[in-house]
Design a protein around this motif. Sequence first.
Motif, PDB file in Angstrom:
ATOM      1  N   ARG A  71       0.817  -1.205   0.000  1.00 40.59           N
ATOM      2  CA  ARG A  71       0.000   0.000   0.000  1.00 40.59           C
ATOM      3  C   ARG A  71       0.857   1.263   0.000  1.00 40.59           C
ATOM      4  O   ARG A  71       0.548   2.238  -0.681  1.00 40.59           O
ATOM      5  CB  ARG A  71      -0.933  -0.005   1.208  1.00 40.59           C
ATOM      6  CG  ARG A  71      -1.732   1.263   1.237  1.00 40.59           C
ATOM      7  CD  ARG A  71      -3.024   1.210   1.967  1.00 40.59           C
ATOM      8  NE  ARG A  71      -3.539   2.578   2.015  1.00 40.59           N
ATOM      9  CZ  ARG A  71      -4.500   2.972   2.813  1.00 40.59           C
ATOM     10  NH1 ARG A  71      -5.073   2.113   3.614  1.00 40.59           N
ATOM     11  NH2 ARG A  71      -4.899   4.217   2.808  1.00 40.59           N
ATOM     12  N   GLY A 300      -4.943  -1.187   7.811  1.00 33.13           N
ATOM     13  CA  GLY A 300      -4.394  -0.603   9.030  1.00 33.13           C
ATOM     14  C   GLY A 300      -4.992  -1.145  10.318  1.00 33.13           C
ATOM     15  O   GLY A 300      -4.873  -0.525  11.371  1.00 33.13           O
TER      16      GLY A 300
ATOM     17  N   LEU B  12       2.063   9.251   3.393  1.00 33.23           N
ATOM     18  CA  LEU B  12       0.774   8.794   2.881  1.00 33.23           C
ATOM     19  C   LEU B  12       0.709   7.267   2.854  1.00 33.23           C
ATOM     20  O   LEU B  12       1.664   6.606   2.442  1.00 33.23           O
ATOM     21  CB  LEU B  12       0.565   9.343   1.461  1.00 33.23           C
ATOM     22  CG  LEU B  12      -0.825   9.124   0.859  1.00 33.23           C
ATOM     23  CD1 LEU B  12      -1.902   9.799   1.691  1.00 33.23           C
ATOM     24  CD2 LEU B  12      -0.875   9.637  -0.575  1.00 33.23           C
ATOM     25  N   ASP B  13      -0.400   6.731   3.309  1.00 31.14           N
ATOM     26  CA  ASP B  13      -0.658   5.284   3.302  1.00 31.14           C
ATOM     27  C   ASP B  13       0.156   4.507   4.329  1.00 31.14           C
ATOM     28  O   ASP B  13       0.150   3.278   4.323  1.00 31.14           O
ATOM     29  CB  ASP B  13      -0.426   4.672   1.908  1.00 31.14           C
ATOM     30  CG  ASP B  13      -1.542   5.039   0.942  1.00 31.14           C
ATOM     31  OD1 ASP B  13      -2.694   5.030   1.386  1.00 31.14           O
ATOM     32  OD2 ASP B  13      -1.255   5.348  -0.219  1.00 31.14           O
ATOM     33  N   HIS B  14       0.865   5.185   5.220  1.00 27.89           N
ATOM     34  CA  HIS B  14       1.625   4.457   6.235  1.00 27.89           C
ATOM     35  C   HIS B  14       0.734   4.060   7.418  1.00 27.89           C
ATOM     36  O   HIS B  14      -0.318   4.646   7.651  1.00 27.89           O
ATOM     37  CB  HIS B  14       2.804   5.309   6.711  1.00 27.89           C
ATOM     38  CG  HIS B  14       3.956   5.270   5.756  1.00 27.89           C
ATOM     39  ND1 HIS B  14       5.206   4.860   6.113  1.00 27.89           N
ATOM     40  CD2 HIS B  14       4.022   5.568   4.438  1.00 27.89           C
ATOM     41  CE1 HIS B  14       6.009   4.919   5.064  1.00 27.89           C
ATOM     42  NE2 HIS B  14       5.324   5.353   4.033  1.00 27.89           N
ATOM     43  N   GLN B  15       1.229   3.063   8.151  1.00 29.76           N
ATOM     44  CA  GLN B  15       0.509   2.546   9.312  1.00 29.76           C
ATOM     45  C   GLN B  15       0.557   3.545  10.471  1.00 29.76           C
ATOM     46  O   GLN B  15       1.610   4.110  10.753  1.00 29.76           O
ATOM     47  CB  GLN B  15       1.167   1.234   9.746  1.00 29.76           C
ATOM     48  CG  GLN B  15       0.604   0.611  10.985  1.00 29.76           C
ATOM     49  CD  GLN B  15      -0.723  -0.092  10.721  1.00 29.76           C
ATOM     50  OE1 GLN B  15      -0.831  -0.906   9.843  1.00 29.76           O
ATOM     51  NE2 GLN B  15      -1.728   0.258  11.498  1.00 29.76           N
ATOM     52  N   CYS B  24      -3.820   1.468  14.482  1.00 27.63           N
ATOM     53  CA  CYS B  24      -5.140   2.111  14.502  1.00 27.63           C
ATOM     54  C   CYS B  24      -5.423   2.841  13.201  1.00 27.63           C
ATOM     55  O   CYS B  24      -5.821   3.989  13.203  1.00 27.63           O
ATOM     56  CB  CYS B  24      -5.265   3.031  15.710  1.00 27.63           C
ATOM     57  SG  CYS B  24      -3.920   4.199  15.887  1.00 27.63           S
ATOM     58  N   GLY B  25      -5.202   2.183  12.087  1.00 28.33           N
ATOM     59  CA  GLY B  25      -5.543   2.769  10.795  1.00 28.33           C
ATOM     60  C   GLY B  25      -4.309   3.179  10.020  1.00 28.33           C
ATOM     61  O   GLY B  25      -3.173   2.989  10.465  1.00 28.33           O
ATOM     62  N   ASN B  26      -4.552   3.690   8.827  1.00 26.27           N
ATOM     63  CA  ASN B  26      -3.462   4.173   7.984  1.00 26.27           C
ATOM     64  C   ASN B  26      -3.643   5.669   7.758  1.00 26.27           C
ATOM     65  O   ASN B  26      -4.729   6.211   7.986  1.00 26.27           O
ATOM     66  CB  ASN B  26      -3.503   3.472   6.619  1.00 26.27           C
ATOM     67  CG  ASN B  26      -3.022   2.041   6.702  1.00 26.27           C
ATOM     68  OD1 ASN B  26      -2.127   1.713   7.472  1.00 26.27           O
ATOM     69  ND2 ASN B  26      -3.638   1.172   5.918  1.00 26.27           N
ATOM     70  N   VAL B  27      -2.577   6.296   7.282  1.00 25.34           N
ATOM     71  CA  VAL B  27      -2.699   7.698   6.865  1.00 25.34           C
ATOM     72  C   VAL B  27      -3.413   7.669   5.515  1.00 25.34           C
ATOM     73  O   VAL B  27      -2.803   7.453   4.478  1.00 25.34           O
ATOM     74  CB  VAL B  27      -1.313   8.360   6.718  1.00 25.34           C
ATOM     75  CG1 VAL B  27      -1.465   9.803   6.276  1.00 25.34           C
ATOM     76  CG2 VAL B  27      -0.540   8.256   8.012  1.00 25.34           C
ATOM     77  N   ASP B  28      -4.732   7.858   5.541  1.00 22.63           N
ATOM     78  CA  ASP B  28      -5.492   7.715   4.307  1.00 22.63           C
ATOM     79  C   ASP B  28      -5.381   8.966   3.430  1.00 22.63           C
ATOM     80  O   ASP B  28      -5.501   8.890   2.217  1.00 22.63           O
ATOM     81  CB  ASP B  28      -6.962   7.422   4.626  1.00 22.63           C
ATOM     82  CG  ASP B  28      -7.134   6.012   5.210  1.00 22.63           C
ATOM     83  OD1 ASP B  28      -6.401   5.106   4.789  1.00 22.63           O
ATOM     84  OD2 ASP B  28      -7.986   5.828   6.093  1.00 22.63           O
ATOM     85  N   LEU B  52     -10.929   7.536   2.102  1.00 21.44           N
ATOM     86  CA  LEU B  52     -10.573   6.614   1.022  1.00 21.44           C
ATOM     87  C   LEU B  52     -11.535   6.775  -0.143  1.00 21.44           C
ATOM     88  O   LEU B  52     -11.153   6.745  -1.293  1.00 21.44           O
ATOM     89  CB  LEU B  52     -10.635   5.168   1.519  1.00 21.44           C
ATOM     90  CG  LEU B  52      -9.519   4.768   2.465  1.00 21.44           C
ATOM     91  CD1 LEU B  52      -9.716   3.324   2.895  1.00 21.44           C
ATOM     92  CD2 LEU B  52      -8.175   4.920   1.782  1.00 21.44           C
ATOM     93  N   ARG B  55     -10.614   9.302  -2.429  1.00 19.83           N
ATOM     94  CA  ARG B  55      -9.406   9.073  -3.237  1.00 19.83           C
ATOM     95  C   ARG B  55      -9.689   8.239  -4.465  1.00 19.83           C
ATOM     96  O   ARG B  55      -8.957   8.299  -5.437  1.00 19.83           O
ATOM     97  CB  ARG B  55      -8.316   8.400  -2.388  1.00 19.83           C
ATOM     98  CG  ARG B  55      -7.585   9.402  -1.525  1.00 19.83           C
ATOM     99  CD  ARG B  55      -6.545   8.748  -0.676  1.00 19.83           C
ATOM    100  NE  ARG B  55      -5.408   8.307  -1.454  1.00 19.83           N
ATOM    101  CZ  ARG B  55      -4.431   7.560  -0.943  1.00 19.83           C
ATOM    102  NH1 ARG B  55      -4.483   7.183   0.312  1.00 19.83           N
ATOM    103  NH2 ARG B  55      -3.421   7.193  -1.687  1.00 19.83           N
ATOM    104  N   SER B  56     -10.683   7.399  -4.428  1.00 18.10           N
ATOM    105  CA  SER B  56     -11.003   6.612  -5.617  1.00 18.10           C
ATOM    106  C   SER B  56     -12.345   5.936  -5.429  1.00 18.10           C
ATOM    107  O   SER B  56     -12.750   5.630  -4.307  1.00 18.10           O
ATOM    108  CB  SER B  56      -9.914   5.574  -5.862  1.00 18.10           C
ATOM    109  OG  SER B  56     -10.388   4.288  -5.591  1.00 18.10           O
ATOM    110  N   GLY B  59     -12.814   2.902  -3.361  1.00 18.68           N
ATOM    111  CA  GLY B  59     -12.856   3.053  -1.912  1.00 18.68           C
ATOM    112  C   GLY B  59     -14.193   2.656  -1.330  1.00 18.68           C
ATOM    113  O   GLY B  59     -14.283   2.239  -0.180  1.00 18.68           O
TER     114      GLY B  59
END
Lengths: 407, 115
Positions: A71, A300, B12-15, B24-28, B52, B55-56, B59
């Motif tokens: 990702r 995540g 972006l998109d990191h944990q 607790c999620g990603n950098v959406d 998300l 973004r597309s 999503g």
Amino acid sequence: MKIFQIALGILAAIGGFVDIGDLVFNVAAGATFGYQLLWVVVIGVVGIIVYSEMCGRVAAASNKAVFDVVRERVGFRAGLGTLVAAQIVNLMTLAAEIGGIAICLQLLSGLPYRWLIVAAIVALAIVVWVTSFDWLERIFGYGGLCLLAFAVAAVKLRPDWGDVASGYVPHLETDDPLLYLYFAVGLLGAAMTPYEVYFYSSGAVEEEWTPKDLGLNRANAMIGYGLGGFLSFALMITGGALFLNKGIQPDFLGSIALGAEVPLGKIGLLLALVGILFAVGGASIDTLLSGAYNLAQFLGWEWGRYRSASGAPRFTLTWMVLLVLALGIVMTGVDPVQLTEYAVVFSVVALPLTYLPILLVANDRAYMGAHANGRLANVLGVVYLFVILAVSASAIPLMILTNVGQG
Amino acid sequence: MSEELDLALGLLDHQLLDCEGRRCGNVDDIAIEGGPGESPHVAAILVGRDVLRSRSWVGRLVPSFGDRARVRVPWEEVSDVGAHVELKKTAAEYGLGRGDDRVRPWIARLPGANR
């Protein structure tokens, strides 16, 4: 203690490398082309060692597993495409492996197949629920070592060792080059199945590897997959010595076990069946958890068997749902061996988008620091990326042209 | 965080990890503020299904188990950006990881779930 930790490599090798796909493709390749395709297994084994070592190193250095990396590198959209492809192939493989468990149990017990499917699913759910990650590795990894019976069988069948040796030299000498290439693609696909790296990298995070474990990572990848490759050779040689030119196509798991029974008798059959049972059982667990790892990493969520089940609730729920879906697929009565062939060929198509991000991240000094890829890893990584692209582009056309290997 | 940070590759998109190390999620998405003539700066990271979705179109297919659709975490709350993006407080204080919290009671009812 360190010696026990090689178990991750052995489980990855037995459950991941020698799974129903390898059993089917190696023995069938032996039955069709004798020892001629042994060289393809060598290419596949080196490839999976290169990429497993790489993603084990990424996990040890940065605590990231494959779908974290996918990702981050290819972004949400392309990453989602990769995820969907991976999950479909994973589920197909899981269903095929569960079918394989049920077939083994049927051959061992004589009970009806459908009951044994349910028994297999219930047993898997219980095993995954109660067993810690390292015991999963040990039980299935070491149980699968019964497959070494095939190595003894291969020797006892007295193959022409000159022919075997020439099989390790790449060549294309056949009346049916398309079928030959189809088997080559299938063998590569079976050797480099993407769920092996999903499981291996997530397992490295589960075991909380740090850069201190990099030696262990290298040993795991080489010993584990090396052993897997050795077993693949044994399977192909057995298939060649026993079935070639006899008009027998071992398209049933039982006939694969026959390969050990003919030279070794009842004990050989029993060892082969138990070995296959642990190998496909281990592979079921690999694919089951991989499906949950992938989804959780991509979105995540908290994940991992090193958390309690309620510490990673959506991860736990995901593997439960996957198990139910797989039950639905196997209960339709689809032939696990055929399902395997499709799963292996489709997985080849999903390979490039899995392996490219790993290669990119393994080169990123921002968090790999001193553990970024060296020149050897990069040269091999790039070469294999091209191999994978070629294989990936030709997989589906070959499957259609050869009528899924039926000629 | 004085070093240069590549927002597209390094953020972006990191944990996301909270202060207890919980995923607790990603950098959406990343909120960047500053109009024409001003210097742009990262104001917040955005997390959740609605982010998300913006973004597309795919999503929309992302499953959710009751996540608050959009959470805005001010940039001041980020304690470190390395392999993961670490936050100063617990996930609950930002309203993150609620999907996991929603499913937890169901899973926890099963015997042995809390080992």
